[in-house]
Design a protein around this motif. Structure first.
Motif, mmCIF file in Angstrom:
data_model
loop_
_atom_site.group_PDB
_atom_site.id
_atom_site.type_symbol
_atom_site.label_atom_id
_atom_site.label_comp_id
_atom_site.label_asym_id
_atom_site.label_seq_id
_atom_site.Cartn_x
_atom_site.Cartn_y
_atom_site.Cartn_z
ATOM 1 N N UNK A 197 3.693 17.631 -1.602
ATOM 2 C CA UNK A 197 3.504 16.364 -0.909
ATOM 3 C C UNK A 197 2.081 15.557 -1.599
ATOM 4 N N UNK A 198 1.523 16.628 -2.366
ATOM 5 C CA UNK A 198 0.373 16.007 -3.271
ATOM 6 C C UNK A 198 0.662 14.437 -4.123
ATOM 7 N N UNK A 199 1.707 14.716 -4.458
ATOM 8 C CA UNK A 199 2.106 13.352 -5.330
ATOM 9 C C UNK A 199 2.083 12.145 -4.272
ATOM 10 N N UNK A 200 2.698 12.483 -3.223
ATOM 11 C CA UNK A 200 2.899 11.401 -2.055
ATOM 12 C C UNK A 200 1.470 10.758 -1.962
ATOM 13 N N UNK A 201 0.636 11.802 -1.584
ATOM 14 C CA UNK A 201 -0.709 11.388 -1.366
ATOM 15 C C UNK A 201 -1.521 10.676 -2.314
ATOM 16 N N UNK A 202 -1.195 11.057 -3.637
ATOM 17 C CA UNK A 202 -1.830 10.451 -4.742
ATOM 18 C C UNK A 202 -1.302 8.795 -5.045
ATOM 19 N N UNK A 203 0.061 8.761 -4.634
ATOM 20 C CA UNK A 203 0.854 7.325 -4.769
ATOM 21 C C UNK A 203 0.103 6.535 -3.565
ATOM 22 N N UNK A 204 -0.056 7.031 -2.448
ATOM 23 C CA UNK A 204 -0.474 6.216 -1.296
ATOM 24 C C UNK A 204 -2.051 6.008 -1.512
ATOM 25 N N UNK A 205 -2.795 6.927 -2.266
ATOM 26 C CA UNK A 205 -4.388 6.701 -2.411
ATOM 27 C C UNK A 205 -4.426 5.496 -3.455
ATOM 28 N N UNK A 206 -3.402 5.479 -4.452
ATOM 29 C CA UNK A 206 -3.374 4.456 -5.432
ATOM 30 C C UNK A 206 -3.037 3.026 -4.977
ATOM 31 N N UNK A 207 -2.019 3.080 -3.799
ATOM 32 C CA UNK A 207 -1.797 1.781 -3.380
ATOM 33 C C UNK A 207 -2.769 1.164 -2.423
ATOM 34 N N UNK A 208 -3.353 2.139 -1.628
ATOM 35 C CA UNK A 208 -4.642 1.758 -0.852
ATOM 36 C C UNK A 208 -5.893 1.291 -1.610
ATOM 37 N N UNK A 209 -5.996 2.033 -2.646
ATOM 38 C CA UNK A 209 -7.133 1.592 -3.557
ATOM 39 C C UNK A 209 -6.995 0.410 -4.219
ATOM 40 N N UNK A 210 -5.877 -0.243 -4.639
ATOM 41 C CA UNK A 210 -5.473 -1.291 -5.201
ATOM 42 C C UNK A 210 -5.580 -2.453 -4.309
ATOM 43 N N UNK A 211 -5.263 -2.280 -2.854
ATOM 44 C CA UNK A 211 -5.297 -3.201 -1.912
ATOM 45 C C UNK A 211 -6.611 -3.532 -1.661
ATOM 46 N N UNK A 212 -7.571 -2.340 -1.557
ATOM 47 C CA UNK A 212 -8.896 -2.669 -1.197
ATOM 48 C C UNK A 212 -9.588 -3.312 -2.503
ATOM 49 N N UNK A 213 -9.281 -2.929 -3.455
ATOM 50 C CA UNK A 213 -9.816 -3.583 -4.620
ATOM 51 C C UNK A 213 -9.686 -5.097 -4.927
ATOM 52 N N UNK A 214 -8.492 -5.220 -4.629
ATOM 53 C CA UNK A 214 -8.090 -6.731 -4.669
ATOM 54 C C UNK A 214 -8.626 -7.494 -3.502
ATOM 55 N N UNK A 215 -8.568 -6.835 -2.350
ATOM 56 C CA UNK A 215 -9.155 -7.786 -1.219
ATOM 57 C C UNK A 215 -10.677 -8.229 -1.117
#
Length: 139
Positions: free
Chosen positions: A56-74
């Motif tokens: 599940x490490x890969x899922x965490x990394x995908x979620x981390x990328x998604x959330x990071x992009x959302x925070x950076x864009x916002x």
């Protein structure tokens, strides 16, 4: 691994506001208006390190990328600080903090830099709704 037996650590519950649940993690917003700050907490019992997640490490990394992009864009921040430290709260959680060169702690870490400044209710609602909208629209 399963979500059975998982609960949010009391310190995280006290310091944050829920944003949404992703496939693996609960997304939280730190209630500190000094810095736009999100936290991902995998909903897995007895997990304290990223290496404990197994496949599940890969899922965490995908979620981390998604959330990071959302925070950076916002926030249109200049830098993201990402950390899974957990010295005080042993439950695995990953901080994602938006940083600007003109923020009060720059270039130092945010931990302990300033007294916590709680968001006004409507400001926190706007922030969490904006992040939730960006995250959900990217799923």
């Amino acid at each position: 691994m399963s979500e059975t037996g998982w609960s949010l650590h009391p310190q995280l519950a006290a310091d944050t506001v829920p944003v949404c649940d992703l496939a693996l993690s609960r997304l939280l917003a730190m209630n500190d208006a000094n810095f736009p700050w999100l936290i991902l907490v995998p909903r897995r019992a007895s997990v304290s390190e990223i290496i404990d997640l197994g496949a599940e490490r890969a899922t965490l990394m995908d979620e981390l990328a998604l959330v990071s992009r959302a925070l950076k864009d916002e926030t249109r921040c200049e830098k993201l600080n990402v950390a899974a430290i957990g010295n005080v709260v042993p439950q695995l959680h990953v901080h994602v903090v938006a940083r600007r060169k003109d923020d009060a702690a720059w270039p130092k870490p945010v931990w302990g830099a300033l007294p916590r400044r709680v968001y006004e209710a409507n400001a926190m609602e706007r922030f969490t709704a904006a992040i939730r909208g960006r995250v959900v629209s990217s799923l």
